[in-house]
Motif scaffolding. Structure first.
Motif, PDB file in Angstrom:
ATOM      1  N   VAL A 170      -8.942  48.771  63.303  1.00 18.50           N
ATOM      2  CA  VAL A 170     -10.207  49.173  63.845  1.00 18.50           C
ATOM      3  C   VAL A 170     -10.313  48.514  65.341  1.00 18.50           C
ATOM      4  CG1 VAL A 170     -12.685  48.665  63.673  1.00 18.50           C
ATOM      5  CG2 VAL A 170     -11.309  49.017  61.732  1.00 18.50           C
ATOM      6  N   ILE A 171      -9.968  47.313  65.609  1.00 19.17           N
ATOM      7  CA  ILE A 171     -10.156  46.944  66.896  1.00 19.17           C
ATOM      8  C   ILE A 171      -8.987  47.523  67.749  1.00 19.17           C
ATOM      9  CG2 ILE A 171      -9.505  44.697  68.266  1.00 19.17           C
ATOM     10  CD1 ILE A 171     -10.089  43.218  65.682  1.00 19.17           C
ATOM     11  N   TYR A 172      -7.891  48.035  67.319  1.00 18.48           N
ATOM     12  CA  TYR A 172      -7.166  48.681  68.171  1.00 18.48           C
ATOM     13  C   TYR A 172      -7.410  50.172  68.532  1.00 18.48           C
ATOM     14  CZ  TYR A 172      -2.842  50.548  70.340  1.00 18.48           C
ATOM     15  OH  TYR A 172      -1.833  50.955  71.095  1.00 18.48           O
ATOM     16  N   ARG A 173      -8.353  50.611  67.664  1.00 15.77           N
ATOM     17  CA  ARG A 173      -8.789  51.903  67.835  1.00 15.77           C
ATOM     18  C   ARG A 173      -9.923  51.656  68.923  1.00 15.77           C
ATOM     19  NH1 ARG A 173      -8.856  56.583  65.105  1.00 15.77           N
ATOM     20  NH2 ARG A 173      -7.277  56.519  63.677  1.00 15.77           N
ATOM     21  N   LEU A 174     -10.763  50.775  68.817  1.00 15.62           N
ATOM     22  CA  LEU A 174     -11.658  50.504  69.853  1.00 15.62           C
ATOM     23  C   LEU A 174     -11.213  50.236  71.286  1.00 15.62           C
ATOM     24  CD1 LEU A 174     -14.750  50.149  68.528  1.00 15.62           C
ATOM     25  CD2 LEU A 174     -14.463  47.514  69.430  1.00 15.62           C
ATOM     26  N   ALA A 175     -10.063  49.694  71.238  1.00 10.30           N
ATOM     27  CA  ALA A 175      -9.375  49.291  72.792  1.00 10.30           C
ATOM     28  C   ALA A 175      -9.095  50.932  73.130  1.00 10.30           C
ATOM     29  CB  ALA A 175      -8.282  48.249  72.463  1.00 10.30           C
ATOM     30  N   ALA A 176      -8.180  51.599  72.280  1.00  9.86           N
ATOM     31  CA  ALA A 176      -7.808  52.680  72.647  1.00  9.86           C
ATOM     32  C   ALA A 176      -8.515  53.777  73.102  1.00  9.86           C
ATOM     33  CB  ALA A 176      -6.901  53.321  71.538  1.00  9.86           C
ATOM     34  N   ASN A 177      -9.931  53.768  72.415  1.00 13.32           N
ATOM     35  CA  ASN A 177     -11.056  54.896  72.660  1.00 13.32           C
ATOM     36  C   ASN A 177     -11.575  54.462  74.034  1.00 13.32           C
ATOM     37  OD1 ASN A 177     -10.271  56.467  70.472  1.00 13.32           O
ATOM     38  ND2 ASN A 177     -11.933  55.243  69.233  1.00 13.32           N
ATOM     39  N   LYS A 178     -11.580  52.981  74.386  1.00 13.50           N
ATOM     40  CA  LYS A 178     -12.130  52.967  75.615  1.00 13.50           C
ATOM     41  C   LYS A 178     -11.007  52.825  76.849  1.00 13.50           C
ATOM     42  CE  LYS A 178     -15.985  50.183  74.375  1.00 13.50           C
ATOM     43  NZ  LYS A 178     -16.823  48.952  74.517  1.00 13.50           N
ATOM     44  N   ILE A 216      -7.532  53.902  57.136  1.00 10.22           N
ATOM     45  CA  ILE A 216      -7.585  53.765  58.364  1.00 10.22           C
ATOM     46  C   ILE A 216      -6.172  53.420  58.934  1.00 10.22           C
ATOM     47  CG2 ILE A 216      -8.236  51.184  58.314  1.00 10.22           C
ATOM     48  CD1 ILE A 216     -10.165  52.455  60.766  1.00 10.22           C
ATOM     49  N   MET A 217      -5.241  53.074  58.058  1.00 11.57           N
ATOM     50  CA  MET A 217      -4.029  52.784  58.667  1.00 11.57           C
ATOM     51  C   MET A 217      -3.465  53.948  59.015  1.00 11.57           C
ATOM     52  SD  MET A 217      -3.981  49.587  58.722  1.00 11.57           S
ATOM     53  CE  MET A 217      -2.229  49.091  58.971  1.00 11.57           C
ATOM     54  N   ILE A 218      -3.761  55.126  58.485  1.00 13.20           N
ATOM     55  CA  ILE A 218      -3.039  56.484  58.978  1.00 13.20           C
ATOM     56  C   ILE A 218      -3.789  56.902  60.131  1.00 13.20           C
ATOM     57  CG2 ILE A 218      -2.383  58.499  58.261  1.00 13.20           C
ATOM     58  CD1 ILE A 218      -2.413  57.622  55.471  1.00 13.20           C
ATOM     59  N   HIS A 219      -3.216  57.156  61.040  1.00 18.80           N
ATOM     60  CA  HIS A 219      -3.723  57.570  62.434  1.00 18.80           C
ATOM     61  C   HIS A 219      -4.988  58.439  62.301  1.00 18.80           C
ATOM     62  CE1 HIS A 219      -2.429  61.593  63.965  1.00 18.80           C
ATOM     63  NE2 HIS A 219      -1.748  61.318  63.003  1.00 18.80           N
ATOM     64  N   ASP A 220      -4.891  59.361  61.504  1.00 11.82           N
ATOM     65  CA  ASP A 220      -6.103  60.513  61.483  1.00 11.82           C
ATOM     66  C   ASP A 220      -6.823  60.010  60.124  1.00 11.82           C
ATOM     67  OD1 ASP A 220      -4.356  61.249  59.472  1.00 11.82           O
ATOM     68  OD2 ASP A 220      -3.933  63.050  60.274  1.00 11.82           O
ATOM     69  N   PHE A 233      -1.220  65.801  67.091  1.00 10.13           N
ATOM     70  CA  PHE A 233      -0.904  64.737  67.842  1.00 10.13           C
ATOM     71  C   PHE A 233      -0.907  65.038  69.245  1.00 10.13           C
ATOM     72  CE2 PHE A 233       2.012  64.384  64.010  1.00 10.13           C
ATOM     73  CZ  PHE A 233       1.658  63.388  63.370  1.00 10.13           C
ATOM     74  N   SER A 234      -1.612  66.302  69.733  1.00  5.37           N
ATOM     75  CA  SER A 234      -1.816  66.696  70.953  1.00  5.37           C
ATOM     76  C   SER A 234      -2.402  65.602  71.842  1.00  5.37           C
ATOM     77  CB  SER A 234      -2.850  67.856  70.916  1.00  5.37           C
ATOM     78  OG  SER A 234      -4.049  67.452  70.638  1.00  5.37           O
ATOM     79  N   ASN A 235      -3.440  64.672  71.261  1.00  3.61           N
ATOM     80  CA  ASN A 235      -4.027  63.999  72.137  1.00  3.61           C
ATOM     81  C   ASN A 235      -3.457  62.615  72.303  1.00  3.61           C
ATOM     82  OD1 ASN A 235      -5.721  61.682  72.336  1.00  3.61           O
ATOM     83  ND2 ASN A 235      -7.386  62.970  71.397  1.00  3.61           N
ATOM     84  N   SER A 236      -3.138  62.183  73.551  1.00  7.42           N
ATOM     85  CA  SER A 236      -2.384  60.929  73.545  1.00  7.42           C
ATOM     86  C   SER A 236      -2.782  59.880  73.069  1.00  7.42           C
ATOM     87  CB  SER A 236      -2.110  60.826  75.130  1.00  7.42           C
ATOM     88  OG  SER A 236      -3.157  60.415  75.769  1.00  7.42           O
ATOM     89  N   THR A 237      -4.097  59.697  72.927  1.00 11.15           N
ATOM     90  CA  THR A 237      -4.550  58.543  72.169  1.00 11.15           C
ATOM     91  C   THR A 237      -4.405  58.431  71.003  1.00 11.15           C
ATOM     92  OG1 THR A 237      -6.407  58.749  73.639  1.00 11.15           O
ATOM     93  CG2 THR A 237      -6.649  57.328  71.952  1.00 11.15           C
ATOM     94  N   GLU A 238      -4.454  59.562  70.140  1.00  9.88           N
ATOM     95  CA  GLU A 238      -3.944  59.751  68.804  1.00  9.88           C
ATOM     96  C   GLU A 238      -2.571  59.473  68.440  1.00  9.88           C
ATOM     97  OE1 GLU A 238      -5.610  60.208  65.699  1.00  9.88           O
ATOM     98  OE2 GLU A 238      -7.194  59.676  67.221  1.00  9.88           O
ATOM     99  N   ARG A 239      -1.713  60.017  69.510  1.00 14.59           N
ATOM    100  CA  ARG A 239      -0.109  59.646  69.506  1.00 14.59           C
ATOM    101  C   ARG A 239      -0.141  58.104  69.608  1.00 14.59           C
ATOM    102  NH1 ARG A 239       1.392  64.075  72.497  1.00 14.59           N
ATOM    103  NH2 ARG A 239       0.940  62.816  74.397  1.00 14.59           N
ATOM    104  N   ASN A 240      -0.504  57.429  70.670  1.00 14.16           N
ATOM    105  CA  ASN A 240      -0.810  56.039  70.666  1.00 14.16           C
ATOM    106  C   ASN A 240      -1.250  55.026  69.488  1.00 14.16           C
ATOM    107  OD1 ASN A 240      -1.900  53.389  71.674  1.00 14.16           O
ATOM    108  ND2 ASN A 240      -1.102  54.272  73.626  1.00 14.16           N
ATOM    109  N   ILE A 241      -2.268  55.767  68.944  1.00 17.64           N
ATOM    110  CA  ILE A 241      -2.682  55.351  67.670  1.00 17.64           C
ATOM    111  C   ILE A 241      -1.714  54.975  66.685  1.00 17.64           C
ATOM    112  CG2 ILE A 241      -4.517  55.172  65.885  1.00 17.64           C
ATOM    113  CD1 ILE A 241      -6.466  55.685  67.963  1.00 17.64           C
TER     114      ILE A 241
END
Length: 315
Positions: free
Chosen positions: A153-161, A76-80, A119-127
């Motif tokens: 995991v918590i960061y992803r949650l925030a980013a996805n919302k 999970i530590m790797i963005h994808d 990396f197209s999706n800005s959320t992914e870049r951000n993560i």
DNA sequence: AAGACGAAAGTGGTTGA
DNA sequence: TCAACAACTTTCGTCTT
């Protein structure tokens, strides 16, 4: 079984395993990877803390081998999560033979598109940026891998919302780490985290309140007890003293001296009292420095305890 | 000299109107 | 949104060991 499973069967590096417990001279230790400590198996003394987690050691045990597909476990530590295909950077085929020029150019274009898509999706870049940040701060705080992962995991949650937009990544990262620590009953103060983040305390606090509301994370109130372990081992206090400190906290809780007060202050003063009573006296200043509360607070708290709990101090 | 004490004033967070 | 409030900090002079 049980605890035995956690005991490292081989010396990892050597120096650690040929240590002796200074308290009971036992030689077997348990690694607690939630709190990142090495604990004596016999007497429970914390030998070493803030270990740096070197990851799972038994990924390729025989049993696991059969279940293995190819590649490392999802991370999970790797963005994808480390699951996407990598196109190698060398223009060579699987036999390590140089590719013909035309083919090389084609692979180059593929690589380019791969990166654009990935990396197209800005959320992914951000993560991706956040995961780096979590790794950095996590290392500075010597957090175990498990906590860094749950922070992610918590960061992803925030980013996805879409809750990161309009807030700095660093502040959200700080929140994620703070929350992950609390959830693992290994609390760190916001101050501690702010020290290693380039965000100021105020901004982290603001982001913390906002995200806590939006994500509806239930963070239990931090308990003074959670700090006692770390505090006592940093002060080099014995187990007896530690248990007595916990005992004082329990009694203080009953007497209503805990609610509404800062848990760190309670932990600091109960430990101060315990250290005096058990003849391992530490100064208020020493404890104040470690806990980050002032001597005045320690004084106020422990005077209260003496009065309400009828504790006698040796002279 | 170091540690402990306590008064007084200031700060930042919480709560309730 | 604002004022009231409790907890906590900072600072400082004094006492004790």
């Amino acid at each position: 079984m049980g605890l035995e499973e956690h005991i490292p069967s081989k010396d990892n590096g050597g120096s650690k395993a040929d240590k002796e417990c200074p308290d009971c001279s036992g030689t077997r230790f348990v690694e607690d990877d939630v709190r990142a400590e090495i604990i004596c198996f016999k007497c429970g003394l914390v030998i070493e803390e803030k270990l740096i987690d070197d990851g799972p050691s038994n990924v390729f045990s025989n049993e696991d081998w059969d279940k293995q597909t190819t590649g490392p476990a999802s991370n999970i530590m790797i963005h994808d999560k480390g699951l996407s295909t990598e196109i190698g950077w060398k223009n060579r085929d699987y036999n390590n033979k140089r590719l013909p020029k035309k083919r090389g150019a084609q692979v180059y274009r593929m690589r380019q598109w791969q990166n654009r898509i990935r990396f197209s999706n800005s959320t992914e870049r951000n993560i991706m940026v956040a995961s780096k940040e979590i790794t950095t701060i996590g290392a500075k705080l010597n957090l175990p891998e498990s906590i860094k992962e749950s922070a992610m995991v918590i960061y992803r949650l925030a980013a996805n919302k879409s809750l990161v937009r309009g807030r700095s990544i660093e502040a959200v990262v700080a929140f994620s780490i703070y929350a992950a620590c609390r959830l693992a009953d290994n609390p760190r103060s916001l101050d501690e985290i702010a020290e290693y983040s380039d965000q100021n305390r105020k901004q982290i606090g603001r982001t913390y309140r906002f995200l806590k509301r939006k994500l509806k994370v239930k963070l239990n109130q931090t308990k003074p007890q959670d700090y006692v372990d770390r505090l006592c081992s940093e002060l080099g206090l014995s187990r007896e003293t530690k248990f007595y400190s916990l005992d004082i906290i329990a009694k203080a809780t009953e007497a209503g001296l805990v609610s509404g007060r800062g848990p760190l202050g309670i932990a600091a003063s109960s430990t101060y009292l315990a250290s005096r009573i058990y003849g391992e006296k530490r100064t208020q200043k020493e404890i104040a420095q470690i806990t980050g509360v002032t001597e005045v607070t320690i004084r106020n708290r422990y005077k209260e305890m003496i009065k309400k709990l009828n504790i006698d101090l040796p002279e």
